[in-house]
Design a protein around this motif. Structure first.
Motif, PDB file in Angstrom:
ATOM      1  N   ASP A  11      -9.399   3.838   1.719  1.00  0.00           N
ATOM      2  CA  ASP A  11      -8.723   2.877   0.848  1.00  0.00           C
ATOM      3  C   ASP A  11      -9.078   1.436   1.204  1.00  0.00           C
ATOM      4  N   ARG A  58      -7.834   8.705   4.956  1.00  0.00           N
ATOM      5  CA  ARG A  58      -7.255   8.115   3.751  1.00  0.00           C
ATOM      6  C   ARG A  58      -7.194   6.591   3.863  1.00  0.00           C
ATOM      7  N   TYR A  61       0.835  -1.193   0.000  1.00  0.00           N
ATOM      8  CA  TYR A  61       0.000   0.000   0.000  1.00  0.00           C
ATOM      9  C   TYR A  61       0.875   1.250   0.000  1.00  0.00           C
ATOM     10  N   LEU A  96       0.449   5.731  -0.069  1.00  0.00           N
ATOM     11  CA  LEU A  96      -0.357   6.947  -0.205  1.00  0.00           C
ATOM     12  C   LEU A  96       0.555   8.155  -0.172  1.00  0.00           C
TER      13      LEU A  96
END
Ligand SMILES: [Zn+2]
Length: 190
Positions: A117, A113, A95, A97
């Motif tokens: 997600d 966030r 992952y 971001l």
């Protein structure tokens, strides 16, 4: 001197808050969990069974903050075929971001966030046989007959019924009788 009044901080662990003033240049690992209540899901859909676990390396590069690592959370789903509940783990491995850093803010909150997600990764048509936690044979697949069963259910052979033959026989007779004999009256030309 009294400290400037501040809004009280949220209970520990309920937000994924990055304190930019304490973030080393090389970055830092943030590991922990957010309570399942952060998902704030409508009843009737997927139901969170665990906190949202995160393990993220957070690094600042000028105006940008990047976080990379893994998110995971367990949910209870309803299988779209058998309509039975089953549990599954949603894992976002690899992952990543990126957030813009507000120069005026001493911290940055990544809670929404990571929550969004994970929610985006929930299956739209959950099927119990595809669960990663405890996969099983979906009971609903038994409801669909196998092709072999359908074929053997068909009648053995479509034989011509007896009276149908009689009808054809009668028609043959009729045909013979009604067949006009060759006309013996030649036309005359005028
Ligand atoms: Zn199922």
């Amino acid at each position: 001197m009294s400290a400037p009044s501040r809004t009280p901080p949220p209970p520990a662990g309920s937000r994924l808050l990055i304190d930019l003033t304490e973030l080393p240049d090389e970055g830092r690992l943030f590991e922990g969990s957010l309570p399942a209540s952060v998902f704030d899901l409508e009843p009737g859909g997927p139901r969170p069974l665990s906190p949202l676990h995160y393990r993220l390396w957070v690094e600042r590069d000028g105006d940008h903050l990047t976080a990379s690592g893994e998110l995971s959370a367990d949910f209870s789903f309803e299988c779209v075929r058998c309509l039975e509940p089953f549990d599954d783990r949603i894992t976002l491995d690899g992952y990543q971001l990126e957030e813009e850093v507000d120069a005026k803010s001493p911290s940055i909150d990544l809670t929404d966030r990571v929550r969004e997600d994970i929610l985006l990764a929930l299956p739209g048509h959950p099927r119990c046989e595809e669960a990663s936690l405890t996969p099983r044979a979906c009971p609903a697949s038994e409801m669909f007959p196998k092709v072999g069963d359908i074929i053997s259910d068909l009648p053995e052979e479509t034989s011509t019924p007896a009276d149908s033959r009689t009808i054809w026989g009668a028609l043959d007779q009729l045909d013979l009788k009604s067949t006009p004999k060759s006309p013996e009256n030649p036309r005359r030309n005028h």
